[in-house]
Design a protein around this motif. Sequence first.
Motif, mmCIF file in Angstrom:
data_model
loop_
_atom_site.group_PDB
_atom_site.id
_atom_site.type_symbol
_atom_site.label_atom_id
_atom_site.label_comp_id
_atom_site.label_asym_id
_atom_site.label_seq_id
_atom_site.Cartn_x
_atom_site.Cartn_y
_atom_site.Cartn_z
ATOM 1 N N GLY A 54 0.809 -1.213 0.000
ATOM 2 C CA GLY A 54 0.000 0.000 0.000
ATOM 3 C C GLY A 54 0.839 1.257 0.000
ATOM 4 N N LEU A 55 1.956 1.228 0.733
ATOM 5 C CA LEU A 55 2.865 2.380 0.753
ATOM 6 C C LEU A 55 3.398 2.679 -0.636
ATOM 7 C CD1 LEU A 55 4.901 4.428 2.002
ATOM 8 C CD2 LEU A 55 6.387 2.480 2.468
ATOM 9 N N VAL A 56 3.851 1.655 -1.330
ATOM 10 C CA VAL A 56 4.464 1.864 -2.646
ATOM 11 C C VAL A 56 3.431 2.317 -3.669
ATOM 12 C CG1 VAL A 56 5.775 0.767 -4.500
ATOM 13 C CG2 VAL A 56 6.273 0.196 -2.123
ATOM 14 N N MET A 57 2.203 1.847 -3.553
ATOM 15 C CA MET A 57 1.169 2.319 -4.469
ATOM 16 C C MET A 57 0.925 3.813 -4.297
ATOM 17 S SD MET A 57 -1.699 -0.687 -4.929
ATOM 18 C CE MET A 57 -2.113 -0.869 -3.197
ATOM 19 N N THR A 58 0.996 4.303 -3.056
ATOM 20 C CA THR A 58 0.849 5.745 -2.843
ATOM 21 C C THR A 58 2.066 6.512 -3.351
ATOM 22 O OG1 THR A 58 1.785 5.600 -0.602
ATOM 23 C CG2 THR A 58 -0.600 5.366 -0.827
ATOM 24 N N LEU A 59 3.220 5.870 -3.352
ATOM 25 C CA LEU A 59 4.414 6.520 -3.902
ATOM 26 C C LEU A 59 4.355 6.597 -5.424
ATOM 27 C CD1 LEU A 59 7.234 4.860 -1.735
ATOM 28 C CD2 LEU A 59 6.557 7.261 -1.681
ATOM 29 N N ALA A 60 3.729 5.597 -6.056
ATOM 30 C CA ALA A 60 3.750 5.502 -7.521
ATOM 31 C C ALA A 60 2.571 6.196 -8.192
ATOM 32 C CB ALA A 60 3.784 4.024 -7.938
ATOM 33 N N ILE A 61 1.479 6.453 -7.469
ATOM 34 C CA ILE A 61 0.278 6.981 -8.112
ATOM 35 C C ILE A 61 0.395 8.444 -8.553
ATOM 36 C CG2 ILE A 61 -0.868 7.695 -5.989
ATOM 37 C CD1 ILE A 61 -2.526 6.008 -9.029
ATOM 38 N N PRO A 62 1.158 9.333 -7.878
ATOM 39 C CA PRO A 62 1.172 10.737 -8.331
ATOM 40 C C PRO A 62 1.745 10.928 -9.728
ATOM 41 C CG PRO A 62 1.950 10.590 -6.072
ATOM 42 C CD PRO A 62 1.873 9.192 -6.592
ATOM 43 N N GLY A 63 2.735 10.138 -10.115
ATOM 44 C CA GLY A 63 3.348 10.310 -11.435
ATOM 45 C C GLY A 63 2.372 10.175 -12.580
ATOM 46 N N PRO A 64 1.646 9.042 -12.696
ATOM 47 C CA PRO A 64 0.698 8.893 -13.809
ATOM 48 C C PRO A 64 -0.454 9.888 -13.777
ATOM 49 C CG PRO A 64 1.207 6.765 -12.804
ATOM 50 C CD PRO A 64 1.784 7.804 -11.919
ATOM 51 N N THR A 65 -0.800 10.397 -12.612
ATOM 52 C CA THR A 65 -1.949 11.303 -12.503
ATOM 53 C C THR A 65 -1.536 12.774 -12.450
ATOM 54 O OG1 THR A 65 -1.928 11.133 -10.078
ATOM 55 C CG2 THR A 65 -3.280 9.548 -11.285
ATOM 56 N N LEU A 66 -0.286 13.079 -12.758
ATOM 57 C CA LEU A 66 0.218 14.437 -12.579
ATOM 58 C C LEU A 66 -0.528 15.440 -13.460
ATOM 59 C CD1 LEU A 66 2.356 15.852 -10.878
ATOM 60 C CD2 LEU A 66 3.933 15.652 -12.804
ATOM 61 N N LEU A 67 -0.781 15.086 -14.724
ATOM 62 C CA LEU A 67 -1.482 16.002 -15.625
ATOM 63 C C LEU A 67 -2.931 16.210 -15.192
ATOM 64 C CD1 LEU A 67 -0.111 14.904 -19.125
ATOM 65 C CD2 LEU A 67 0.553 16.885 -17.753
#
Length: 511
Positions: free
Chosen positions: A70-83
Amino acid sequence: MESELEDTGKTSQFITEAGADIACQDKVRNDEKVAEASVLTDETAAKTYDEGEISNRRFKTVLIGMAFLGLVMTLAIPGPTLLDLQAQVHTTFEKIALVLSVANIGYLIGSVFGGFLFDRFDSHLVLALTMFGLAVLGASVPWCLMFIVLLLNFVLWGCTKGCLDIGCNLSCVNFWGKDSPPYVQAIHFCFAVGATIAPLIAGPFLIPQEQEHNSTIFDDNRNDESNGSLFLTVEGDSLGSAPSLQTWIPYTIISLYNLLMSLPFFCLFCIESRRVRLLKKPRANLKKARDPVRAEKKDKYFLVILLVLLGAFVFVYLGHESIYGNFLYTFAVSSDLGFTPETASYLNAAYWGSFAAFRFVAIFIASKVTPKTYLTIDIIGMCISCSALAIFGNTVAEVVWVATILLGASTASIYGSCISWAERYIKLTGKAIAVFAGSSALGDISLPWLMGYLFAVFGTGILMYAMLAVALGSACIYICMLAFASRYGGRYGTTAQKENSVQETDSEKQP
């Protein structure tokens, strides 16, 4: 007649004495059987207790791995959703990229304070509260409609991530002690899994590519300070309100997962609260029981110097990993090796794919070799692959492919092996683990920024030479770590000491 009576009396006396002897022997046999049964019962109870304890630790390790996911998913989600976040708050791309930087700063802050929290309070409670905060702050990201509010949210969100990172690593090491290497590698394999899952969760709910192109405009008159900056807007959304976007769906999915994962830790805290106090005993009362494996107290000089070396090593290694993962695509498409954007993305995927695969393989290798041996193999592989990239990386595309895959395989298990190696020499507390997390956050922030500056000054070809320099720097720090630690010895003694202790134990068992 009298002689017959005497003989009869003697015979009766003999029979009586023989019967008493037989009864005594039966009693002795019964006592021996009872003793044997008692010993067997004690051994069975001890064996049952050990099996129950191991099962309990394995269950908790699975929970730690799921929390790490769960921690890593929160680390990885901002990049794809940045726009999408840019459209949500109606700002420039340069500004929205700041949320990633402030998240790293929050991660660093959380790493520092998390070490004190886990040393002071019950680990189950801190893990539960951290995951609960991770869920709440993550779910609120799509509803932050002002840029400053979004920045503040990402700072706090980063704090919970840094704290949870420390808690997962510290709990796993404390559960297993010297047997922790395969379990540490297992929870770090969840890093690769989470980094893969998060973009897949976000993908179906992002702004379509056609809409991005149609909605992206360059307007010098829209804002006086924009100066041609990139604005992303969504048709029909004058205020950038979250309901018109679908970004809230992936954030909510991941937040619900983290919320559910906080419940087992709350339950564990409630179950074990009778045995473990919320506020641990003062340090003065724990001096004798601080490290049961090795009675003597470690020299503070040794502890401080080793932690400094470990921090420097993690700082350089994480910077190395972040630099290559972030700049490989840019290097490939701008080089003279004939990489198209599509093949460059495949090259980047090959790096992270080998990284993820060998984090899984590391689970089994770590159970067979010592952390020192595994780290040495990884460092050698990293130096070989970076040397090949520095020599042939700008001229031979095939070498770039092979060396990139080797580099991903070599660096996959370094972080987990480093933690396991450190546990062999010092007692890993929350503050000690904070050195790892804080150094990794600093390396992830500063070295990619430095690489971007070098790109602007010397061009993209400098990447391969920089990777070799960083790899050699990691090797030098590692050699210093080994040389310094060998002077003091490990917490579990040398192999010869272990063999002597086993022989002494066997001799004590012999009558």
